[in-house]
Motif scaffolding. Structure first.
Motif, short mmCIF file in Angstrom:
data_model
loop_
_atom_site.label_atom_id
_atom_site.label_comp_id
_atom_site.label_asym_id
_atom_site.label_seq_id
_atom_site.Cartn_x
_atom_site.Cartn_y
_atom_site.Cartn_z
N UNK B 971 0.89 -1.12 0.11
CA UNK B 971 0.02 0.04 0.06
C UNK B 971 0.83 1.25 0.06
N UNK B 972 1.92 1.45 0.82
CA UNK B 972 2.63 2.35 0.93
C UNK B 972 3.38 2.53 -0.52
N UNK B 973 3.97 1.56 -1.12
CA UNK B 973 4.52 1.56 -2.42
C UNK B 973 3.48 2.36 -3.39
N UNK B 974 2.22 1.66 -3.37
CA UNK B 974 1.03 2.23 -4.23
C UNK B 974 1.04 3.89 -3.98
N UNK B 975 0.87 4.02 -2.58
CA UNK B 975 0.83 5.43 -2.34
C UNK B 975 1.96 6.45 -3.00
N UNK B 976 3.35 5.59 -3.06
CA UNK B 976 4.25 6.54 -3.49
C UNK B 976 3.95 6.77 -5.03
N UNK B 977 3.37 5.73 -5.60
CA UNK B 977 3.29 5.88 -7.06
C UNK B 977 1.90 6.78 -7.67
N UNK B 978 1.21 7.18 -6.38
CA UNK B 978 -0.03 7.87 -6.92
C UNK B 978 0.43 9.39 -7.36
N UNK B 979 -0.43 9.93 -8.06
CA UNK B 979 -0.24 10.93 -8.96
C UNK B 979 0.11 12.19 -7.60
N UNK B 980 -0.53 12.08 -6.55
CA UNK B 980 -0.20 13.03 -5.74
C UNK B 980 1.24 12.91 -5.10
N UNK B 981 1.78 11.88 -5.03
CA UNK B 981 3.13 11.84 -4.32
C UNK B 981 4.16 11.31 -5.13
N UNK B 982 3.87 10.92 -6.54
CA UNK B 982 5.15 10.47 -7.10
C UNK B 982 5.96 11.54 -7.79
N UNK B 983 7.16 10.96 -7.90
CA UNK B 983 8.15 11.94 -8.56
C UNK B 983 8.80 11.29 -9.62
N UNK B 984 9.04 12.18 -10.70
CA UNK B 984 9.93 11.29 -11.93
C UNK B 984 8.90 11.26 -12.96
N UNK B 985 7.77 10.98 -12.63
CA UNK B 985 6.70 10.67 -13.82
C UNK B 985 6.14 12.06 -14.10
N UNK B 986 6.04 12.35 -15.38
CA UNK B 986 5.33 13.75 -15.82
C UNK B 986 3.90 13.80 -14.99
N UNK B 987 3.77 14.61 -14.33
CA UNK B 987 2.52 14.71 -13.66
C UNK B 987 2.11 16.35 -13.65
N UNK B 988 1.05 16.87 -14.29
CA UNK B 988 0.71 18.13 -14.33
C UNK B 988 0.33 18.53 -12.86
N UNK B 989 0.92 19.94 -12.62
CA UNK B 989 0.56 20.27 -11.12
C UNK B 989 -0.84 20.12 -10.62
N UNK B 990 -1.77 20.57 -11.48
CA UNK B 990 -3.37 20.76 -11.05
C UNK B 990 -3.74 19.12 -10.71
N UNK B 991 -3.04 18.21 -11.55
CA UNK B 991 -3.57 16.81 -11.33
C UNK B 991 -2.88 16.38 -10.00
N UNK B 992 -1.76 16.64 -9.65
CA UNK B 992 -1.27 16.53 -8.41
C UNK B 992 -2.11 16.85 -7.42
#
Lengths: 121, 1162
Positions: B971-992
């Motif tokens: 679960x923690x690994x999944x959290x780290x891969x969520x849009x809110x908390x992920x880094x390194x993957x392109x994520x638009x600020x608003x979506x985050x």
């Protein structure tokens, strides 16, 4: 023995510190900061360097605290949306007690300083 | 500086405010006119039952057949037992096969034991570490055969109307009981029959130690009091089993059984104690009247309270025995070959379902005898441990097999079983994880609050903060207080009984010292029982305060008196603030908004006083005069956006009923009105100020639609996002607001009881971080549709339409406050969610909606050693859309433990994950994203090291965690891969930022599905373990790990991400599946953007759709389905959810575990 400007500053500081003691408890931060700033300036003018040095850390803290306040566009210091969080509340309370102690000590120090200035001049 | 306490400081308490004359309304229909002041109206209804309750109706059917010979038993007995969330296998079996008589207990047991064998064998690999696996089979006889005591009890019991759930897995119960009665001789033998045959509530007296003399008496009262709990089922059964009874004619039939007309309706069930048929009918209507819980059809949901019992009862009550096909699941079936899947859950089920010795703790102690308080605790702890071993027979064997653990309660053995994460790969349970059951005595468990409403991260509360620190787990609550309920007792009473010192509402966990005094379970003050409370409207008898609905249900709703009002209840008021700039016209949302609102205009929650208003803006603000009598709406344009004023005060917010034609007129003409707009600026800030001014006098809900960055006037924002930084692995900037204009405005709104909901439909950066503040602090909700366009993005359009429809019709509460109280020694640390915190335990919620949840971090200030139970009570005071002041009270009771191992055994891994997610969001805003990520990783490291050093005495290398927490790293690994908390993957600020907002407000189940989606294989679904609902079969495929290795090219896989389903079709998927389910001849012909499952008449399609419907059934927002082909570009969206796999920027699960291990050895 003469009533010098320095003695006047101490007397003023004495009175105002009494007020600060209450402000520290009630968290009336802006008056508190202003008063503290005010008599720091007075001590500066009166060239009471030792007393000024004693107060400088608190003055610096106040400036820092105000600059880094969470509210951005109005004079307040506390953010109403987070102040009720237990850790922030606890911090503010601790801060209040520390300041209270400081003001109490400085109250007696100013008393001593006033008499000393009165006697020595 | 804002004053932390608003103008009304302590709402729930009495506050003298002038006014209130208007109040007195609640009474007219429902006040029990006849019986003086004793007026607790008590209704229940049972709509929209969720899958978790599907066993209930079955209880029903089975028992009624079974007990047919023994007559006189109201079918209403089967108790809801909300906590047992999975249908017990045995019942299921019955219903499906519909043997009328369960001829002999023997045969019944036979079947049963067969089940458990099956389960036993199959679940071994899952449950027990390898060595213990073998002996599993030889052991099961121990479980299943001690049925002898059970059956004998059956014999004796039949005289005492053993009705309700004979299907109750006696085997599972029998065995442990047996063990237990031998081990605990004297006091418990008396209890034994009561529990073992618990299906029959009538056994209560024995439990009670009252002896059989009182038997009859208790029987009756018991039935009566129980019947209201099971209304829904009652009605169903009356429709189904007793076909001769006209299902809808109930209101009138109910009347004759009790004196007054109103009385009859309201207290109908009272009369049913003797006659089974009557009970079904009478309770039907009684269930209906208030049914404030039947949220899925909002239209009748509250008008019943206005309309009085009779009329509405026919609609909500027995008239529609099956309001929703899945709701009333008539026969869940677990055929013989029970898949291993149901091991844990099914085992747990008997707990809740095996009946209801529904004695309150207080009741157990006997009415007058215990004036001293101490025994109560003993009683609790004793009973909790006694009962403990019963429902988990096979686990007890496991413990025996493990050796040396027999003294430990079996549940804990399983929850504590050390799991070496580096070795065990199949961690997922076969079915989605359920909340762990607190280790309480069954009668407490039965009345405890539903885990869907109220959940604690630790179901065993550590005694001291030191112990909590040692466990390295966060303590907190996850609350979903205004959730749509399928059954909710509503009480109208002149005095609402509360503790005099801490103001706690009376609840099932208080202790009755004697008839006249009760002891608060939060502050331990002894209070008097008011006279009115002595009268029990359910049984219409005097002197039974412990049978009042308040004391029988942990979730109740009171109709509040004028003491609970600061002003007369406000009318429902809705203001829609619409962006009509060029950008908005391009996006084309306006047309759909207007259409949907037109369709749902009559479904907006409200009464005759409902007010609506409209306001549009681009670089100016347009008001609409909808005053009754005008021939068409008048537009008033205010172009002075620096100093907004309201052009006309009384005609902009108009009564919906009176001006409905004008409103319709406006909605029809609005889309065309701005179709030529060329204005690109947006003056959102001034428009919000105008909305605030417009709504200030009443309060209400402001719905804002915005499609771009606000560029004019107050609150104008600049673009802060640097697109090149979207995939930066370093910190992410600008997660906080750029200006506090929106926050301050939100606080002003909150003070005036205005909630602001934001719909952001922007294709460009719109600085949601700043805009979201308007909703965050005014208790609103936030919806975000990135790249919304009505032609180019049909998926978003469909989601928008579905969300909007739900949004318009969902329940709403106005001018609400919620206070959370907890047992002395516990204190609230931090709140998470959308609200304004008014004092340390009080949330101000301008609006409250059924889809938002809250999280609360707790800390332990004083030792809880003087109590064996800790309780939490959330009281939500709100004004309903019908202008009633209501208080919804939820109470949760949990055991206090002093052993670290017990704390781990009771840890709720999902709740812990959600609370940590909330904390991580806070951290990433106040500090930085990388900080928050580190904190999450450290949470795992801390847990593993704490467990290693404190609890696990096994000298195992590797990562060992208690089984209860075995999913924590995933679960923690999944959290780290969520849009809110992920880094390194392109994520638009608003979506985050939007993902962060979602984390803060989504209810736990929804959040968990978003974080860690459920993956099923659909193409080879078998009927093994399928549920049988009414006439449909709902297959129950197993959960799969979220890893590409679980996918295969010849399969079709369904991923349930909460808001969206992905159906992934492998390249070599069988053509039969593609043809039968998707209606396409072969793989190549599946269209690329398919987003629905055609309704084909093939059995495969029916099963797939049944399964999808079933998944969909208990969600507020309807989910979309996307068909993803293996080769399509869309598959990236599917594969990004496979969190256990390595992605370009994040490690795989195995690497994550290795990382944890490295961190530990540092």
């Amino acid at each position: 023995m003469a009533f010098t400007f320095a003695a006047f500053c101490y007397m003023l500081a004495l009175l105002l510190t009494a007020a600060l003691i209450f402000f520290a408890i009630w968290h009336l931060v802006l008056p508190e900061y202003l008063i503290h700033f005010f008599f720091c300036v007075m001590f500066f003018c009166a060239a009471e360097w030792l007393t000024l040095c004693l107060n400088l850390p608190l003055l610096a803290y106040h400036v820092w605290r105000y600059m880094s306040r969470p509210v951005m566009s109005c004079p307040g210091l506390y953010d109403p949306t987070t102040i009720m969080n237990a850790d922030i509340l606890a911090f503010c309370q601790k801060e209040g007690w520390c300041k209270l102690a400081f003001y109490l000590l400085s109250f007696f120090y100013y008393l001593y300083g006033m008499i000393y200035v009165l006697v020595s001049s | 500086m804002y004053p932390p306490t608003g103008c009304y400081g302590a709402p729930p308490q009495q506050q003298s405010y002038p006014t209130i004359p208007a109040h007195s309304t609640p009474a007219p229909h429902k006040a029990p006119i006849t019986n003086s002041a004793h007026s607790a109206n008590y209704y229940q209804s049972n709509h929209q039952q969720q899958q978790h309750h599907h066993q209930l109706p079955q209880h029903h059917v089975a028992p009624s057949q079974y007990s047919a010979p023994s007559s006189s038993v109201p079918p209403s007995q089967p108790h809801p037992t909300l906590h047992s969330s999975v249908p017990p296998p045995s019942n299921a079996q019955y219903n499906q096969q519909q043997h009328p008589p369960y001829a002999t207990p023997g045969s019944y047991y036979g079947q049963q034991s067969y089940h458990s064998q099956q389960q036993q064998q199959q679940q071994q690999p899952n449950l027990v570490p390898a060595p213990a696996g073998g002996p599993g089979a030889p052991l099961y006889p121990i479980v299943s055969y001690p049925s002898a005591p059970g059956s004998s009890q059956y014999g004796t019991l039949s005289s005492s109307q053993s009705t309700s759930a004979p299907g109750v897995p006696p085997t599972q119960m029998g065995a442990p009981l047996h063990q237990y009665s031998t081990s605990r001789p004297a006091p418990t033998t008396a209890v034994q029959p009561g529990y073992s045959v618990a299906p029959t509530s009538q056994l209560g007296p024995t439990v009670n130690g009252q002896g059989s003399t009182v038997h009859q008496h208790y029987d009756q009262s018991h039935q009566a009091s129980l019947s209201y709990d099971s209304y829904g089922r009652v009605t169903h059964s009356s429709g189904g089993a007793d076909a001769d009874r006209p299902p809808s004619g109930t209101p009138s039939t109910s009347v004759h059984s009790s004196p007054g007309h109103h009385q009859g309706v309201q207290y109908g069930y009272v009369a049913n104690s003797g006659a089974s048929s009557a009970s079904a009918t009478t309770s039907g209507p009684a269930a209906a009247p208030l049914s404030s819980s039947s949220e899925d059809d909002d239209d009748d949901e509250e008008e019943d309270e206005e309309a009085g019992g009779d009329t509405s009862s026919s609609s909500t009550g027995s008239a529609s025995p099956v309001p929703n096909s899945y709701d009333s699941l008539e026969g869940g079936n677990y055929p013989d070959s029970m898949p291993p899947s149901n091991d844990m859950t099914n085992q747990a089920a008997p707990y809740g379902s095996y009946g209801y010795p529904s004695m309150e703790p207080a009741y157990q102690q006997g009415p007058a005898s215990h004036t001293d308080s101490s025994p109560s605790h003993d009683l609790y702890s004793q009973s909790s441990y006694q009962q403990y071993s019963q429902p988990f027979p096979n686990l007890s064997q496991l413990s025996a097999a493990l050796g040396g653990l027999s003294g430990v309660p079996e549940l804990e053995v399983e929850a504590l079983r050390p799991v070496n994460l580096l070795q065990e790969r199949n961690l997922l349970p076969p079915r989605p994880l359920e909340a762990p059951e607190p280790n309480l005595s069954p009668d407490l468990k039965k009345v405890n609050c539903s885990p869907h409403t109220f959940r604690c991260t630790l179901t065993s509360i550590p005694q001291t903060q030191a112990l909590l620190n040692k466990a390295r787990l966060p303590l907190g609550l996850l609350l979903h207080p205004f959730r749509d309920l399928q059954q909710l007792p509503v009480i109208t009473s002149n005095t609402i009984v509360r503790c005099r010192s801490c103001r706690t509402y009376i609840n099932p966990f208080v202790t009755f010292l004697d008839q006249r005094r009760w002891k608060c379970n939060l502050c331990y003050r002894v209070n008097d029982v008011p006279d009115e409370f002595m009268y029990n409207p359910v049984t219409r008898s005097y002197g039974e305060p412990h049978k009042r609905p308040e004391v029988q249900n942990s979730t109740v709703e009171f109709i509040a008196s004028s003491d609970y009002m600061l002003r007369p209840p406000q009318p429902a008021a809705y203001l829609f603030v619409l962006d009509v700039s060029h950008n908005a016209v391009e996006a084309g949302y306006l047309k759909y908004f207007c259409e949907l609102l037109l369709d749902n205009l009559d479904k907006l929650p409200g009464d005759t006083r409902t007010r609506v208003g409209f306001l549009t803006f681009d670089n100016t603000i347009h008001f609409y005069n909808l005053q009754e009598g005008l021939s068409q709406p008048q537009m008033l344009v205010v172009s002075d956006i620096d100093d907004v004023f309201i052009p006309s005060h009384d005609s902009l917010m108009v009564n919906l009923k009176e001006s409905k034609e004008l409103v319709k007129d406006l909605l029809t003409s609005l889309p065309a009105m701005f179709s030529q707009s060329r204005e690109t600026h947006s003056a959102l800030g001034p428009a919000l100020q105008a909305a605030f001014k417009l709504m200030s006098p009443t309060g209400g809900r402001v719905t804002v639609f915005q499609t771009q960055l606000p560029t004019l006037g107050a609150g104008a924002l600049q673009s802060r996002e640097d697109p090149n930084q979207r995939s930066s692995t370093k910190g992410v900037q600008h997660l906080g607001p750029a200006t506090d204009f929106y926050k301050k405005l939100a606080l002003d709104c909150s003070g005036q009881q205005i909630g602001v909901d934001l719909f952001l439909l922007s294709s460009q950066y719109a600085d949601l971080a700043s805009l979201s503040c308007i909703s965050k602090y005014s208790a609103g909700s936030i919806f975000y549709y990135p790249s919304f366009h009505y032609i180019h993005n049909p998926a978003q359009l469909e989601k928008f339409q579905r969300d909007l429809e739900r949004y318009f019709t969902r329940k709403i509460g106005f001018e609400a406050v919620m206070r959370i109280r907890c047992t002395k020694g516990l204190s609230i640390h931090t709140f998470h969610g959308n609200f304004f915190v008014r004092s340390t335990d009080l949330l101000s919620l301008a609006n409250v909606n059924p889809d938002s949840a809250f999280a609360v971090q707790m800390s332990i200030e004083d030792s809880l050693a003087d109590s064996s139970l800790a309780c939490f009570q959330a009281a939500l005071l709100y004004t309903s859309s019908k202008g009633k002041r209501r208080i919804r009270v939820h109470t949760l009771c949990l055991p206090v433990v002093n052993q670290l191992s017990d704390v781990y055994a009771g840890a709720d891994v999902q709740a812990v994950t959600c609370l940590l997610a909330n904390m991580a969001i806070d951290r990433s805003i106040s500090s930085s994203l990388s900080d928050a990520r580190d904190a999450l990783v450290n949470a795992v490291v801390d847990l593993v090291s704490a467990y290693k050093s404190n609890v696990s005495n096994l000298q195992q290398s590797g990562l060992v965690v208690p089984a209860a927490m075995r999913l924590f790293p995933v679960y923690i690994l999944s959290l780290l891969k969520q849009k809110a908390l992920r880094t390194g993957t392109s994520t638009r600020l608003d979506e985050r930022v939007f993902a962060m907002c979602e984390f803060k407000t989504q209810p736990l189940q929804q959040l968990m599905r978003m974080v860690h989606p459920d993956l099923y294989r659909l193409d080879n679904m078998s009927d093994q373990g399928a549920l049988h609902l009414n006439d449909t079969v709902v297959p129950q495929p197993h959960l799969l790990h979220l890893s590409a290795e679980r996918l295969s090219r010849d399969g079709a896989f369904l991923m349930d991400c909460g808001y969206v389903f992905y159906l992934w079709i492998g390249k070599c998927c069988s053509e039969v599946f593609i043809r039968d389910v998707l209606g396409c001849p072969n793989y190549a012909s599946i269209p690329p953007n398919m987003s629905h499952i055609p309704e084909l008449e093939t059995p495969l399609s029916e099963r797939v759709r049944a399964f999808l419907d079933w998944l969909q059934d208990n969600r507020a927002f309807s989910s979309m389905i996307h068909i993803v082909k293996d080769d399509a570009s869309a598959k990236a969206t599917f594969f990004q959810h496979l969190v256990e796999d390595r992605s370009e920027s994040a490690s795989s699960y195995y690497e994550f575990l290795q990382h944890i291990q490295q961190q530990m050895s540092k």
